[in-house]
Scaffold this motif. Structure first.
Motif, short mmCIF file in Angstrom:
data_model
loop_
_atom_site.label_atom_id
_atom_site.label_comp_id
_atom_site.label_asym_id
_atom_site.label_seq_id
_atom_site.Cartn_x
_atom_site.Cartn_y
_atom_site.Cartn_z
N LEU A 374 1.13 -1.09 0.03
CA LEU A 374 0.09 -0.27 -0.13
C LEU A 374 0.93 0.84 -0.05
O LEU A 374 0.92 2.45 -0.35
N VAL A 386 -6.48 5.38 1.54
CA VAL A 386 -6.70 3.66 2.17
C VAL A 386 -7.33 4.11 3.31
O VAL A 386 -6.99 4.68 4.54
N THR A 409 -4.14 7.87 4.81
CA THR A 409 -4.85 7.09 5.83
C THR A 409 -6.41 7.63 6.53
O THR A 409 -5.95 8.76 6.96
#
Length: 526
Positions: A374, A386, A409
């Motif tokens: 990732l 993400v 994130t």
């Protein structure tokens, strides 16, 4: 106190002394785990090997505790297999059947939560331990073999459905249970009796085991005599939270023999109580980890596909005829969508490409190789975000090793309306793990394609169209979804079509059960 001195000291404890100091010992081991997490792999391995060596001099019940620590901290299958063999070989006088059953659940749960602990022989060893325990409990109850109620005396319209745990509508196995009961009653016209045996993660007689996990249990359900689901009402019984209880098992066997159902359906497997009742009427086991055969000594099973080569030794250990494993696609039922979120409401980038990673055990399921993949994507695409949903308590640790990923994130935590959240995503991305089938089905339903390795429940549910070979290919596939709108559109349409199949319990489960009913009546293999 140095590790060697500490282990040497506790190895001299009597069992009573050990239990009196158990909290302190666990605290010391937790502190040691934190220290080991800061060391290089070679140093960590050396310390664990030292502990393993010293554990060899300890009583077997203490050795199980120390090896369980080595298993959970090492993240390697070698300690899992050694621990299982230690439990298998332990004398009954030193580690009794209740303690071995607790160890079985603790090890099996750890392996399910962290795929890195599973080796080539792990499932076979677990099956051998389960069969050993099943035989021990049969012996304690004086059961020497199958003694079915004659088929002509059985009530062809009555089915007992047993499961080891009943929780709420957010619990995927409970939803599976109720969905199967709905098909039996609404479409197959059966009277259904649901019994929660409360055998999930048995803690009765538990011996020392590192970082013991416990099962959820709702005591208020003990007062319920029925459960309602989608307009249907089912008779319901819940065992007290003291299982395995031999008296309760005898009472359930008596109920089976008196009411004479045509067969017993066991949802989940690993339920010795259900398997004992299955000695008196035919038992069909439907595993909730549907990508592999269930741990069950019942005569019949439904499996999502045919048994693989790795399943055959497991079935042999369990004493189950592989010819009596019937194929049926595993299907799902969703909690209805109640909300319609915007990305802004969820804190998701409005114009980003959103990768959804979902699960209740992400702390153990997400490993460095997955995060590294990732991180590389985050370095190549500024617009990727993400999003983690479920339980991932250590998510903030991403910022120390994966700074690029950290900036992309978002952690949503527990969400009551998963379908509404998935509607704000673009792609479902699955780490290496055993479970997750329900969440990918929800994602596919909302038109999100999936990317998964070819193993575990997510792979089985999503199907071949969404599988990749390894994390390198997963990285390339994610980038392709981001760059190729045409490809994304085609795969999104395939996702919705796959979801329709995954929701059709009437066709998949219902038709498989009807065919199996005929086999059971005739007493022949599948």
């Amino acid at each position: 106190m140095e590790l060697g001195t500490f282990i040497g000291q506790i190895c001299r404890y009597s069992r009573q002394e050990y239990f009196e100091c158990y909290g302190q010992i666990e605290e010391r081991l937790h502190n040691l785990e934190k220290i080991l997490g800061t060391l290089e792999e070679s140093q960590r391995s050396m310390i664990l090997e030292q502990m393993e060596h010293q554990a060899g001099e300890a009583p077997v019940w203490m050795r199980i505790h120390l090896l369980s620590f080595c298993m959970k901290v090492s993240k390697t299958p070698a300690y899992t297999q050694e621990l299982l063999q230690t439990v298998l070989d332990a004398d009954w006088n030193e580690v009794g059947e209740y303690e071995k059953l607790s160890d079985y659940w603790q090890i099996g749960t750890a392996v399910f939560a962290d795929a890195r602990l599973k080796g080539e022989r792990t499932q076979e060893q677990l099956a051998a331990l389960y069969r050993m325990l099943f035989d021990a409990f049969c012996g304690a109850l004086g059961i020497k073999g199958r003694n079915y109620v004659p088929v002509e005396e059985r009530d062809g319209n009555l089915v007992f459905v047993m499961t080891s745990q009943v929780l709420g509508q957010n619990h995927a196995p409970t939803k599976t249970l109720l969905d199967r009961c709905l098909v039996l009653k609404k479409y197959l016209r059966k009277k259904v009796v649901i019994i929660n045996t409360a055998m999930q993660i048995s803690g009765k007689g538990a011996g020392p085991f590192y970082d013991l996990c416990e099962a959820g249990y709702l005591p208020e359900l003990c007062s319920f005599d029925h459960i309602e689901f989608q307009g249907e009402v089912f008779e319901f019984h819940q065992c007290a939270n003291d299982m395995p209880n031999l008296d309760t098992m005898v009472q359930l066997v008596q109920m089976i023999r008196e009411r004479k159902p045509c067969y017993l359906l066991d949802i989940g497997g690993s339920d010795i109580c259900a398997d004992i009742c299955g000695m008196f009427v035919p038992e069909i086991t439907v595993g909730t980890v549907f990508s592999a055969v269930a741990m069950s000594c019942g005569e019949y099973q439904l499996l999502d596909g045919k048994p693989g080569t790795g399943d055959l030794p497991v079935l042999e250990r369990l004493g189950v005829d592989a010819e009596k494993i019937a194929a049926a696609r595993f299907t799902f039922v969703f909690k209805p969508q109640e909300h319609h979120y915007t990305r802004q409401e969820l804190g998701i980038w409005e114009h980003g490409f959103v990768l959804m990673i979902v699960g209740w055990r992400l702390d153990s399921e997400i490993a460095d190789d997955f995060l590294a993949m990732l991180d590389r994507i985050a370095a190549q695409r500024e617009n990727v975000q993400v999003v983690f949903m479920g339980r991932y308590e250590s998510w903030q640790s991403i910022q120390t090793g994966y700074e690029r990923l950290w900036k992309h994130t978002r952690y949503l935590g527990k969400q009551e309306d998963a379908l509404a959240v998935f509607a704000c995503g673009d792609l479902y991305v699955n780490p290496r793990r055993a479970g997750g089938g329900s969440s990918v089905a929800e994602a596919l339903y909302q038109g999100l394609p999936a990317v998964t390795l070819p193993e575990g429940d997510v792979s089985a549910a999503a199907g071949e169209a969404f599988r990749v070979r390894d994390y390198e290919q997963m990285e390339r596939e994610i980038l392709r979804y981001m760059d190729d709108a045409g490809y994304y559109g085609r795969q999104s349409a395939r996702a919705r079509e796959r979801a329709k199949e995954l929701l059709d319990s009437r066709k998949s489960f219902g038709e498989a059960i009807e065919k199996l009913e005929e086999k059971i009546k005739d007493g022949v293999s599948c």
